[in-house]
Write a protein that holds these residues in place. Structure first.
Motif, short mmCIF file in Angstrom:
data_model
loop_
_atom_site.label_atom_id
_atom_site.label_comp_id
_atom_site.label_asym_id
_atom_site.label_seq_id
_atom_site.Cartn_x
_atom_site.Cartn_y
_atom_site.Cartn_z
N LYS A 21 0.76 -1.20 -0.13
CA LYS A 21 0.13 0.06 0.05
C LYS A 21 0.80 1.24 0.04
O LYS A 21 0.84 2.26 -0.69
CB LYS A 21 -0.87 -0.09 1.32
N TYR A 22 1.85 1.02 0.83
CA TYR A 22 2.82 2.45 0.81
C TYR A 22 3.55 2.60 -0.64
O TYR A 22 3.49 3.81 -0.95
CB TYR A 22 3.97 2.25 2.10
N LEU A 23 3.99 1.58 -1.07
CA LEU A 23 4.65 1.60 -2.59
C LEU A 23 3.64 2.10 -3.71
O LEU A 23 4.18 2.80 -4.45
CB LEU A 23 5.42 0.33 -2.96
N PRO A 27 4.99 8.77 -5.47
CA PRO A 27 5.00 9.38 -6.67
C PRO A 27 5.56 8.74 -7.86
O PRO A 27 6.42 7.80 -7.40
CB PRO A 27 5.60 10.71 -6.63
N LYS A 28 5.04 8.92 -9.23
CA LYS A 28 5.29 8.21 -10.15
C LYS A 28 6.84 8.35 -10.38
O LYS A 28 7.55 7.71 -11.02
CB LYS A 28 4.67 8.21 -11.46
N ASP A 29 7.29 9.48 -10.34
CA ASP A 29 8.84 9.89 -10.65
C ASP A 29 9.67 9.14 -9.70
O ASP A 29 10.91 8.84 -10.10
CB ASP A 29 8.91 11.21 -10.51
N ILE A 30 9.11 8.86 -8.58
CA ILE A 30 10.01 8.22 -7.52
C ILE A 30 9.89 6.84 -7.94
O ILE A 30 11.18 5.97 -7.87
CB ILE A 30 9.51 8.55 -6.13
N GLU A 31 8.94 6.21 -8.39
CA GLU A 31 8.89 4.77 -8.83
C GLU A 31 9.67 4.61 -9.84
O GLU A 31 10.27 3.56 -9.90
CB GLU A 31 7.42 4.45 -9.01
N GLN A 32 9.70 5.57 -10.84
CA GLN A 32 10.58 5.21 -12.01
C GLN A 32 12.04 5.39 -11.56
O GLN A 32 12.86 4.44 -12.07
CB GLN A 32 10.36 6.43 -13.03
N TYR A 227 8.63 -4.48 -7.04
CA TYR A 227 9.33 -3.66 -8.14
C TYR A 227 9.99 -4.86 -9.16
O TYR A 227 9.89 -4.50 -10.49
CB TYR A 227 10.35 -2.95 -7.60
N TRP A 228 10.56 -5.59 -8.75
CA TRP A 228 11.34 -6.58 -9.75
C TRP A 228 11.23 -7.99 -9.59
O TRP A 228 11.68 -8.59 -10.30
CB TRP A 228 12.83 -6.28 -9.38
#
Length: 258
Positions: A21-23, A27-32, A227-228
């Motif tokens: 939920k936190y992830l 923001p999308k830029d941080i995720e990227q 993420y991976w």
């Protein structure tokens, strides 16, 4: 609830839900930026997320994870060498206060047939090492553990936790006696049974400065999946300043039979 750090099936489901939920809310830029990292080893995961999920960056996340872990025990391992394994089954593990440790070492030396003068000389040397390690550094008496039995020996040949199975009395006796009383040290080294003690260690019994670092391992585990789809291995040392009662001893594993 008992958590085995090597078995996800034993993890509280709330931890995964909280982390995911936190992830999902980042923001999308941080995720990227996180996804731009190449992941090959567990340390790569921690490096990729630490700017966004280290304790100082995500205090609310840690509060929630720690609240879950507070109700759990974590299966942990302690390496040692003893004359009498039955005493651990009966009395558990003790923090190495000088009162307890000195009596334990004195009893062991006498059981190995050393005369009283030799025993007292050895204890005096060990006490100097004890004071150097604990009193001079303002450290509390403690018991040290590791999170997975695979950490017992390092594959690269460097010293692992197996070093704590070298002699009765542990590193304090080794540091104090190996050079100054080698005859005594060699008997301590050649006697006894090297063992790994498997325990159910309550998370709340950890030293409080470890709460966040252990929580970070579980956060890293689920971030790696999110993420991976990477299989992150949870590894950490942990310390308690509380005795571990006999009812928390799960197994005593002779070195070489794990």
């Amino acid at each position: 609830m008992q958590i085995d750090a090597t078995d996800e099936k034993t993890f509280p489901s709330d931890i995964k839900s909280i982390v995911f939920k936190y992830l999902s809310g980042l923001p999308k830029d941080i995720e990227q930026r996180i996804l731009e990292n190449k992941i090959k080893y567990p340390i790569d995961v921690r490096c990729a997320i630490e700017d966004y999920m280290a304790p100082s960056k995500a205090s609310v996340l840690y509060e929630k994870i720690i609240a879950v872990l507070n109700d759990c025990s974590i299966i942990s391992y302690h390496a040692t060498k003893v004359l009498d394994t039955a005493s651990i089954k009966e009395y558990g593990l003790h923090t190495n206060t000088w009162e307890w440790y000195s009596k334990y070492l004195e009893k062991s030396l006498k059981a190995l047939s050393f005369d009283n003068d030799t025993v007292q000389s050895a204890l005096a040397l060990v006490e100097k090492e004890y004071d150097r390690k604990y009193l001079n550094n303002r450290r509390t008496a403690q018991i040290c553990f590791f999170s997975g039995i695979r950490l017992f020996e390092n594959e690269d040949g460097s010293a692992g936790y197996d070093q704590f199975c070298e002699n009765i009395g542990g590193e304090l006796a080794r540091w104090a006696l190996e050079d100054k009383m080698p005859d005594v040290y060699n008997i301590l080294k050649d006697s006894g049974t090297p063992i790994i003690v498997k325990v159910a260690l309550p998370y709340i019994d950890l030293m409080d400065f470890l709460y966040e670092s252990v929580a970070y391992q579980f956060i890293s585990y689920y971030a790696a999946k999110y993420y991976w789809d990477f299989d992150y291995e949870i590894d950490y040392d942990c310390i308690t300043d509380k005795d571990v009662s006999a009812d928390k001893i799960l197994e005593i594993i002779p070195f070489g039979k794990r």
